[in-house]
Write an enzyme that holds these catalytic residues in place. Structure first.
Site, short mmCIF file in Angstrom:
data_model
loop_
_atom_site.label_atom_id
_atom_site.label_comp_id
_atom_site.label_asym_id
_atom_site.label_seq_id
_atom_site.Cartn_x
_atom_site.Cartn_y
_atom_site.Cartn_z
N SER A 143 37.21 35.77 32.22
CA SER A 143 38.24 36.64 31.62
C SER A 143 38.59 36.08 30.25
O SER A 143 38.36 34.90 29.97
CB SER A 143 39.48 36.61 32.51
OG SER A 143 40.57 37.22 31.86
N TYR A 156 45.79 31.89 38.09
CA TYR A 156 44.65 32.78 37.81
C TYR A 156 43.92 32.31 36.55
O TYR A 156 42.70 32.17 36.54
CB TYR A 156 45.14 34.22 37.67
CG TYR A 156 44.06 35.19 37.28
CD1 TYR A 156 43.07 35.57 38.20
CD2 TYR A 156 44.00 35.74 35.99
CE1 TYR A 156 42.06 36.46 37.85
CE2 TYR A 156 43.00 36.63 35.64
CZ TYR A 156 42.02 36.99 36.57
OH TYR A 156 41.02 37.86 36.22
P1 NAP Z 1 38.69 44.74 41.82
O1 NAP Z 1 38.34 46.16 41.62
O2 NAP Z 1 39.93 44.41 42.59
O3 NAP Z 1 37.42 44.02 42.49
C1 NAP Z 1 37.51 42.74 43.04
C2 NAP Z 1 36.32 42.56 43.94
O4 NAP Z 1 36.37 41.24 44.48
C3 NAP Z 1 36.33 43.53 45.12
O5 NAP Z 1 35.04 44.06 45.27
C4 NAP Z 1 36.68 42.66 46.29
O6 NAP Z 1 36.01 43.12 47.46
C5 NAP Z 1 36.11 41.33 45.85
N1 NAP Z 1 36.69 40.22 46.59
C6 NAP Z 1 37.97 39.80 46.64
N2 NAP Z 1 38.08 38.76 47.49
C7 NAP Z 1 36.84 38.54 47.98
C8 NAP Z 1 36.30 37.62 48.91
N3 NAP Z 1 37.07 36.70 49.51
N4 NAP Z 1 34.98 37.68 49.18
C9 NAP Z 1 34.18 38.61 48.60
N5 NAP Z 1 34.64 39.50 47.71
C10 NAP Z 1 35.95 39.46 47.43
O7 NAP Z 1 38.85 43.98 40.43
P2 NAP Z 1 37.90 43.85 39.16
O8 NAP Z 1 38.77 44.08 37.98
O9 NAP Z 1 36.68 44.64 39.31
O10 NAP Z 1 37.58 42.29 39.21
C11 NAP Z 1 36.27 41.77 39.12
C12 NAP Z 1 36.30 40.47 38.34
O11 NAP Z 1 36.72 40.74 37.00
C13 NAP Z 1 37.28 39.42 38.88
O12 NAP Z 1 36.67 38.16 38.87
C14 NAP Z 1 38.43 39.44 37.88
O13 NAP Z 1 39.06 38.20 37.79
C15 NAP Z 1 37.68 39.79 36.59
N6 NAP Z 1 38.52 40.37 35.54
C16 NAP Z 1 39.21 41.52 35.77
C17 NAP Z 1 40.00 42.03 34.74
C18 NAP Z 1 40.80 43.28 34.92
O14 NAP Z 1 41.67 43.57 34.05
N7 NAP Z 1 40.57 44.09 35.94
C19 NAP Z 1 40.10 41.36 33.51
C20 NAP Z 1 39.38 40.18 33.33
C21 NAP Z 1 38.59 39.69 34.35
P3 NAP Z 1 36.57 43.08 48.96
O15 NAP Z 1 38.06 43.18 48.88
O16 NAP Z 1 35.92 44.26 49.59
O17 NAP Z 1 36.09 41.78 49.51
#
Ligand code: NAP
Length: 267
Positions: A143, A156
């Protein structure tokens, strides 16, 4: 060097929603054979079926990144089905919004378990396969707050910094093994991330600043998969803040504080 992704094999963690799901769809669209992992089996099954329906190759496996055995099984699924592993997208991640002084330790441990240890589990499962092949690519989804922290989500941010550190260390450890290591740093992205974190958090955070879609971030992941590089900023001007932060952190403190006062008064 541009890699032809057709026929190559990718494992994507956290592929049930948001960036991971979009990345799996795009990578499959580019001809990769993808294995989707997450805890919500119905979601990854649906995504895999959608990919197959569009003529792509996909498999899925319920896999919790906090369990090293699950990551070994996920990588095993790729090698058993397709005989190799070319790309690991270590994407699964969770958030928590609250001041560090009052963050429950159980929440801190959960973030470390999923975001940090989960990444390590994926890497440890993938590297032996890639070493044996003499090639591969580890792509960690960190991030912008893994390069410069913001208030209200200290643990985080720490996990996202940790992913950058893992990647830097691995790049040197794996250079001779022909394994590439990249970090992709998104900014705010409209996914379930905020809603999921809000459900457990005392502070309400919403996407702020330049806001991207999961598909746009997946587009950056696809570009990095094709042309591996150490670090990709989804919002390129953010690199200026990172450079400024390295030489004048107090100046960036002032800028970040002023920005956050505006977008999250009372934090
Ligand atoms: P999201 O839609 O909430 O997706 C998160 C994913 O992580 C889901 O598929 C969830 O699947 C999975 N997950 C959570 N706990 C898990 C576990 N214990 N084992 C396996 N899978 C797990 O959020 P996203 O924004 O796409 O996030 C993806 C990545 O991008 C993350 O690393 C986040 O830190 C990073 N990111 C996001 C943003 C933002 O603004 N959204 C910004 C910067 C970085 P299940 O619940 O089905 O397991």
């Amino acid at each position: 060097m541009r890699i032809d992704l057709r026929g190559r094999v990718a494992v994507v963690t956290g592929a049930s929603s948001g960036i991971g799901r979009a990345a799996a769809v795009l990578l499959a669209g580019a001809g990769m054979r993808v294995v989707l992992g997450a805890r919500r089996a119905d979601r990854i099954q649906e995504a895999a079926e959608r990919i197959r329906g569009a003529g792509g190759e996909a498999r899925w496996l319920r896999a919790d990144v906090t369990q090293a055995e699950d990551m070994a099984r996920l990588v095993g699924e790729a090698t058993a089905a397709y005989g190799r592993l070319d790309l690991l997208v270590a994407n699964a991640g969770v958030g928590y919004f609250g001041r560090l002084e009052s963050t429950p330790l159980a929440e801190a441990r959960r973030l470390l378990d999923v975001n940090l240890l989960g990444t390590i589990h994926g890497i440890q499962a993938a590297v032996p396969v890639m070493r044996a092949q003499g090639s591969g690519h580890l792509l960690l989804v960190s991030s912008i707050v893994g390069k410069r922290a913001s208030p209200g989500n200290g643990v985080y941010c720490a996990t996202k910094f940790a992913q950058v550190a893992l990647a830097e260390s691995l790049r040197l450890e794996l250079a001779e093994a022909g394994i590439q290591v990249s970090v992709v740093c998104p900014v705010s992205t409209t996914t379930e991330f905020f809603e999921t974190a809000r459900a457990r958090s005392p502070l309400r955070f919403d996407p702020t600043g330049p806001v991207y879609s999961a598909e746009q971030v997946a587009g950056v992941i696809l570009r990095v998969a094709r042309r591996p590089r150490p670090e990709a900023m989804v919002y390129p001007p953010a690199r200026l803040m990172v450079i400024l932060n390295a030489i004048a952190p107090r100046v960036v403190d002032t800028l970040v504080a002023a920005y956050w006062k505006r977008v999250r008064p009372g934090l």
